[in-house]
Design an enzyme around this catalytic site. Structure first.
Site, PDB file in Angstrom:
ATOM      1  N   TYR A 297       0.825  -1.215   0.000  1.00 57.47           N
ATOM      2  CA  TYR A 297       0.000   0.000   0.000  1.00 57.47           C
ATOM      3  C   TYR A 297       0.859   1.265   0.000  1.00 57.47           C
ATOM      4  O   TYR A 297       0.640   2.171  -0.831  1.00 57.47           O
ATOM      5  CB  TYR A 297      -0.961  -0.015   1.183  1.00 57.47           C
ATOM      6  CG  TYR A 297      -1.767   1.251   1.335  1.00 57.47           C
ATOM      7  CD1 TYR A 297      -2.836   1.526   0.485  1.00 57.47           C
ATOM      8  CD2 TYR A 297      -1.468   2.177   2.330  1.00 57.47           C
ATOM      9  CE1 TYR A 297      -3.586   2.693   0.619  1.00 57.47           C
ATOM     10  CE2 TYR A 297      -2.208   3.345   2.472  1.00 57.47           C
ATOM     11  CZ  TYR A 297      -3.260   3.601   1.620  1.00 57.47           C
ATOM     12  OH  TYR A 297      -3.994   4.752   1.750  1.00 57.47           O
TER      13      TYR A 297
ATOM     14  N   THR B  86     -11.546   4.921   8.395  1.00 54.56           N
ATOM     15  CA  THR B  86     -12.087   4.055   7.352  1.00 54.56           C
ATOM     16  C   THR B  86     -11.465   2.672   7.509  1.00 54.56           C
ATOM     17  O   THR B  86     -10.623   2.446   8.385  1.00 54.56           O
ATOM     18  CB  THR B  86     -11.758   4.591   5.945  1.00 54.56           C
ATOM     19  OG1 THR B  86     -10.338   4.531   5.750  1.00 54.56           O
ATOM     20  CG2 THR B  86     -12.253   6.022   5.779  1.00 54.56           C
TER      21      THR B  86
END
Length: 286
Positions: A131, A166
């Site tokens: 990521y 999130t």
């Protein structure tokens, strides 16, 4: 898939907002291509493009195109999407004098270092490292796009949205080394609405119609990592990304942007220095 939503809130004019949805699967380069063709056929202007979608911390998975899922969803598909929409972005810019393309990156990009051999994401895969690498590539791509369009009315930017509550932040709890931090993050995390502030600022703040590619955090320009600002690295990323998506590029796009450094040449292995920028007034920060 189409739909309209009315009364989702009042805009500056006080009128109802209408949204239309079009199918786009970032895990499929074919889907990205179909989306761009469908959008261009409608002959609509395009004033703002925000490359926001992202996934994180998932086990190794290949897409139908043979690339690692994070690399394709977070970088390659946004790269292809932006490239194929450049004609309408440029034409809208000629009419309005102000078009924005925003790449939503992350401060975790600084965890990653440039590794041109890992762009497919499949070799030496790491859930924790992949990521951040894709977020590094977001910043590098934004700079490479801006350099190729010096005479356009398009301003490219990248940003860290903050620690937003999130699934991406919640995913830290999957790692033993970060699990103890996940709970702390939740206490200081921004709401999704707060997390959107920097993206919106980059997209619509009239003061940022600069044609300079800058990196923002909390609505303020700041330096990203040294690797992300290295023009030589950016050019290698461009060339490798073009090679990976070239079968989905229009002939005109491939001819104009497919060469190394085209249409403008970049000096090898040099680091960019961010231009001096006057900080925005406090009222523009939210």
């Amino acid at each position: 898939m189409k739909g309209e939503l009315s009364s989702v809130g009042e805009g500056a004019s006080g009128k109802d907002v209408k949204l239309e949805f079009m199918p786009l699967d970032l895990a499929s380069l074919s889907s990205v291509k179909q989306f761009t063709v469908a959008f261009l056929e409608r002959n609509l202007p395009l004033h703002i493009l925000i490359n926001n979608a992202g996934i994180a911390w998932l086990p190794l998975e290949k897409t139908e195109d043979g690339y690692e899922l994070h690399m394709q969803v977070n970088h390659l598909s946004h790269f292809l999407l932006t490239l194929e929409l450049l004609p309408v972005l440029e034409s809208t810019g000629r009419e309005t004098g102000d078009v924005r393309v925003v790449f939503v990156s992350s401060s975790t990009h600084s965890w990653a270092s440039w590794d041109p051999d890992s762009l497919t994401g499949v070799t030496n895969y790491s859930r924790l490292k992949t990521y951040p690498k894709t977020k590094l590539y977001n910043i590098m791509a934004a700079h490479a796009f801006q350099r190729r369009l010096p005479d356009s009315a398009i301003t490219f930017s990248s940003l860290h949205p903050g620690m937003v509550n999130t699934s991406i932040v919640q995913g830290f709890s999957d790692f033993k080394t970060l699990k103890y931090l996940a709970g702390s993050f939740m206490w200081v995390a921004r709401t999704p609405k707060e997390g959107a502030a920097t993206s919106i600022n980059c997209a619509v703040n009239p003061q940022l119609n600069s044609r300079q590619c800058l990196y923002y955090d909390s609505c303020r320009p700041t330096n990203s990592s040294a690797d992300s600002r290295n023009e030589g690295y950016q050019e290698v990323l461009w060339e490798k990304s073009i090679e990976m998506v070239k079968h989905f590029l229009s002939s005109a796009t491939l001819a104009k942007y497919g060469g190394a450094g085209s249409p403008s040449s970049a000096p090898p292995q040099t680091e960019q220095t961010e231009p001096k920028t006057t900080p925005l007034p406090a009222e523009d920060s939210h």
